[in-house]
Each structure stands twice: as C-alpha cells, then as structure tokens.
Design an enzyme around this catalytic site. Structure first.
Site, short mmCIF file in Angstrom:
data_model
loop_
_atom_site.label_atom_id
_atom_site.label_comp_id
_atom_site.label_asym_id
_atom_site.label_seq_id
_atom_site.Cartn_x
_atom_site.Cartn_y
_atom_site.Cartn_z
N HIS A 29 -10.73 -6.07 -1.91
CA HIS A 29 -11.40 -5.99 -1.11
C HIS A 29 -12.77 -5.09 -1.57
O HIS A 29 -12.61 -4.09 -1.73
CB HIS A 29 -10.91 -5.01 0.13
CG HIS A 29 -9.90 -5.68 0.93
ND1 HIS A 29 -10.28 -6.81 1.78
CD2 HIS A 29 -8.51 -5.35 1.20
CE1 HIS A 29 -8.94 -7.01 2.38
NE2 HIS A 29 -8.15 -6.29 2.03
N GLU B 184 -6.29 -10.78 -1.03
CA GLU B 184 -7.11 -10.39 0.16
C GLU B 184 -8.44 -10.26 -0.12
O GLU B 184 -9.36 -9.45 0.35
CB GLU B 184 -6.57 -9.01 0.91
CG GLU B 184 -5.01 -9.12 1.25
CD GLU B 184 -4.66 -7.76 1.95
OE1 GLU B 184 -5.61 -7.06 2.43
OE2 GLU B 184 -3.38 -7.56 1.81
N GLU C 109 0.81 -1.16 -0.02
CA GLU C 109 -0.01 0.01 -0.07
C GLU C 109 0.96 1.35 -0.03
O GLU C 109 0.48 2.09 0.88
CB GLU C 109 -0.82 0.02 1.20
CG GLU C 109 -2.02 -1.38 1.18
CD GLU C 109 -2.86 -1.39 2.53
OE1 GLU C 109 -2.55 -0.51 3.24
OE2 GLU C 109 -3.45 -2.13 2.53
N ASP D 125 -12.12 -10.08 -0.40
CA ASP D 125 -13.59 -10.54 0.51
C ASP D 125 -14.69 -9.43 -0.39
O ASP D 125 -14.07 -8.64 -0.82
CB ASP D 125 -13.51 -10.09 1.84
CG ASP D 125 -12.76 -8.87 2.14
OD1 ASP D 125 -12.03 -8.93 3.26
OD2 ASP D 125 -12.69 -7.94 1.17
#
Ligand code: G3I
Length: 344
Positions: A235, A265, A158, A267
């Site tokens: 995400h 990651e 990030e 979801d």
C-alpha cells in the site's frame, strides 16, 4: 491460369485481411493477464462480491485483465466463522466458482489476523488452550473447505509491529511467539497443496519492519515450518515511495531463503500530490510501472495483485489508487503496467 491466380490472389487478400483484423483484434483484446503470461506472472486484484454479482463492467475488467482473484473481505475470520464453530462459506464459494469458471486462480485472505476477528472471540476471555483450539479449528476448517480451490493462503497477516518486534495481538499475548509456526502447520495439515504465505505491509523496502519479517520467515524456515512465501501488501504513496533497489534487494534475500514473493494488495495513495491531476496520475502510473518491472525482473516474484479493481470502490475513499478510474476507464497506471509487462 490467370483466373486461377486471380481467384487465389483475391482469396488470399481476403484471408490476409481477415487474419490482420483477427490479429489486431487479439492485440486490442490482449489484457494484462496475456502480457503477464510470458513472465509466468499472476496478475489480479481484490474483489468486492457486491460488484461481482451485478456489475458487468466490473466483471469485464476481471475477465480481460486478471488471472488471479482474492476476496477483499469475504474470506476473513469474521465472515467465515461469525459464530463459534458455525462457518459461512457462501460468499467465498461464489468467488471460488466464478474464478474457476473463468480459469482464474483464487488467493485466500486471511486465516489469522488481529483485525476483523469475530465478536464471539474478542468479547470472550480465553486461556491459552481454549484460544489455541479456536485458532486451530478455524484454520483447519477453512483451509480444508477451500482445498483445491485456493492455491495460496495468507496464513498469518500483519503479525509484526510497526515499531519493531511482534505485534501485541490477542493471538500473540495468549498463545506466545510460536503461534505463527503452529498456524502454518495447522494450515499445511488441512491443505497439503496450497502455498502458505506470511503477509504484511510497509515491509517492501529494506527497513526495520522488513528486517523483522525476514527474521521471522528465516526462523520459520530453519524450524522446518511449511511456509512458501511472503506477501508484500505494498500500500504505497507517491509522496513517499520505497526505493526500487531496496525492493529488489528485499525480494532477493527472500529468494535466497527459497521463498516466493506475492505483491498482494498494491495500491498507490496520491491525495495531496503537489501537481496537476495529470501529473498526479502520471506519478501514480510511474510507481505502478516501476514496481511491476522490479517484480518481473525478480526470480521469485510470482504475483502482482491490486487491492481493488477501480477507484469507485477502494478502501481509500477520496483517493484514486487503482489502475481503473471510477468509470472503469484505464488510467496511466494501467498503461504503465502494460508497458512494464511488454518489456523484457
Ligand atoms: O460487514 C459490515 C456491515 O455489516 C456493516 O453494515 C458495515 C458498516 O459498519 O461494516 C461492514 O464491515 C466492514 C468490512 O470492511 C466489510 O465491508 C468494516 O466496517 C470495515 O472496517 C472493513 O474494512 C476492511 C478493512 O480491511 C478492515 O480492516 C476493508 O474493506 C478492506 O479493504 C481492508 O483490507 C485490509 C486487508 O484485509 C489487510 N491489509 C490492509 C487492508 C486495508 O486495510
């Protein structure tokens, strides 16, 4: 003769019945990892060590469906170097041992990030040389410790700002733009084998942020920096899903740079979805299935990992973003992934 045939026939029927039940058993026991194998795809999720140690329903899922694991928090900077130059690998080693025992790969998250930085760093004042030494020591000590155990690292996480350009972090401000290149070189020096990834969120479609990620990794490649791939955290939200065509195009342009893509990651938020619970879960499932289809069709998408295992422990409390519900029952999202993996 007749008796002989009867005997054979009887036995043959018995063996056939046994074979059928075995095949049925195998089919039922086929987990996502078995279906993912034909795509050479790693499938897994982020692990909360608290559940690994005392929840057999949780580990049953891991062992049935997953062939790659990542620590949700246990291998981040605050966990591995809580005090300066005092390292703690206990939880990461637990996960590494479990993964190895169950023939699973271990993904490393993360060597350098602006969050979960230990207090001894954030509360100190460091000049460039001091912070460079801290960064190098951390990356090389952790990467060396997990050499041979971690197959791929999120070296930097990030570093791109949501508003474009580099994120204004302690590392960026003190060390300058090319800290990222040095971080990757330090990691490669410590572990000659592990695949080295840059990881970020909101960079899956074709947008300002993914263009900045692309520009960053393209520059790193041009500089000869040892980088092997890009992690797309993904995400997502059912209320504002990315275009699958854009995700595919983004993966393709990274493939053209010679880079792998890991979905790291995954979801899907769905709180506030304007429909019945069944419609909400179906919408989440569709997004799971669509993304897995894009991944298996891409030449360079080699891992699909969810950020958590079941809804009873997600970083998104109050939502239901994962493939299993809070009672470890598979949801429409699970079956959508199953179908996507069965497809060509
Ligand atoms: O370990 C302390 C514990 O000692 C203390 O008692 C407790 C209560 O304050 O906090 C515990 O630390 C928490 C840590 O998770 C470990 O459980 C932090 O407060 C909490 O903020 C931290 O949240 C994690 C978050 O990253 C931190 O930004 C989430 O669990 C984790 O899922 C999340 O994961 C990130 C990825 O690493 C990067 N991509 C985004 C993703 C979601 O934010």
């Amino acid at each position: 003769m007749y008796l002989g045939i009867w005997f054979l026939k009887g036995n043959a029927m018995k063996h056939t019945a046994l074979l059928v039940s075995l095949l049925l058993g195998m089919a039922q026991a086929q987990g996502l990892k078995d279906l993912a194998q034909k795509h050479d795809l790693l499938i897994g999720g982020a692990i909360d060590l608290r559940y690994l140690l005392d929840d057999p329903d949780y580990t049953d899922i891991l062992e049935k469906d997953f062939n790659v694991l990542v620590a949700e928090n246990a291998m981040k900077m605050d966990a591995t170097e809580p005090q300066q130059n005092e390292f703690n690998f206990a939880l990461g080693d637990l996960l590494a041992t479990y993964a190895s025992k169950h023939n699973m790969k271990l993904r490393g998250h993360t060597l350098l990030w602006h969050q979960q930085v230990p207090k001894w760093i954030t509360s100190g004042t460091w000049n460039k040389d001091e912070l460079e030494a801290i960064m190098k020591n951390h990356i090389q000590t952790v990467a060396a410790h997990y050499q041979g155990k971690v197959f791929a690292w999120d070296v930097v996480n990030e570093a791109i700002s949501d508003s474009g350009g580099m994120r204004d972090t302690l590392w960026q401000k003190t060390l300058g733009d090319d800290y990222i290149a040095r971080a990757f070189r330090y990691a490669r020096e410590a572990d000659p084998e592990a695949k080295l990834f840059y990881n970020d969120y909101s960079s899956e479609g074709m947008n300002q942020k993914s263009n900045d990620v692309y520009a960053l990794v393209k520059k790193l490649k041009e500089q000869g920096v040892p980088i092997d791939g890009v992690g797309m955290q993904m995400h997502l939200s059912v209320l504002n899903p990315p275009s699958m065509e854009e995700v595919a195009a983004n993966m393709k342009r990274l493939a053209d740079l010679g880079l792998e893509v890991h979905i790291t990651e995954f979801d899907v938020r769905s709180a506030g979805y304007p429909g019945t619970p069944a419609e909400r879960h179906a919408a989440v499932g569709k997004l799971y299935g669509d993304v897995v289809k894009v991944c298996v069709q891409a030449s360079n998408c080699t891992a699909f990992m969810t950020w958590g295992v079941a809804d009873n422990h997600t970083w998104l409390p109050g939502d239901s973003p994962l493939m299993y519900d809070g009672f470890y029952n598979p949801k429409p999202a699970y079956f959508a992934v199953q179908e996507a993996l069965k497809g060509q």
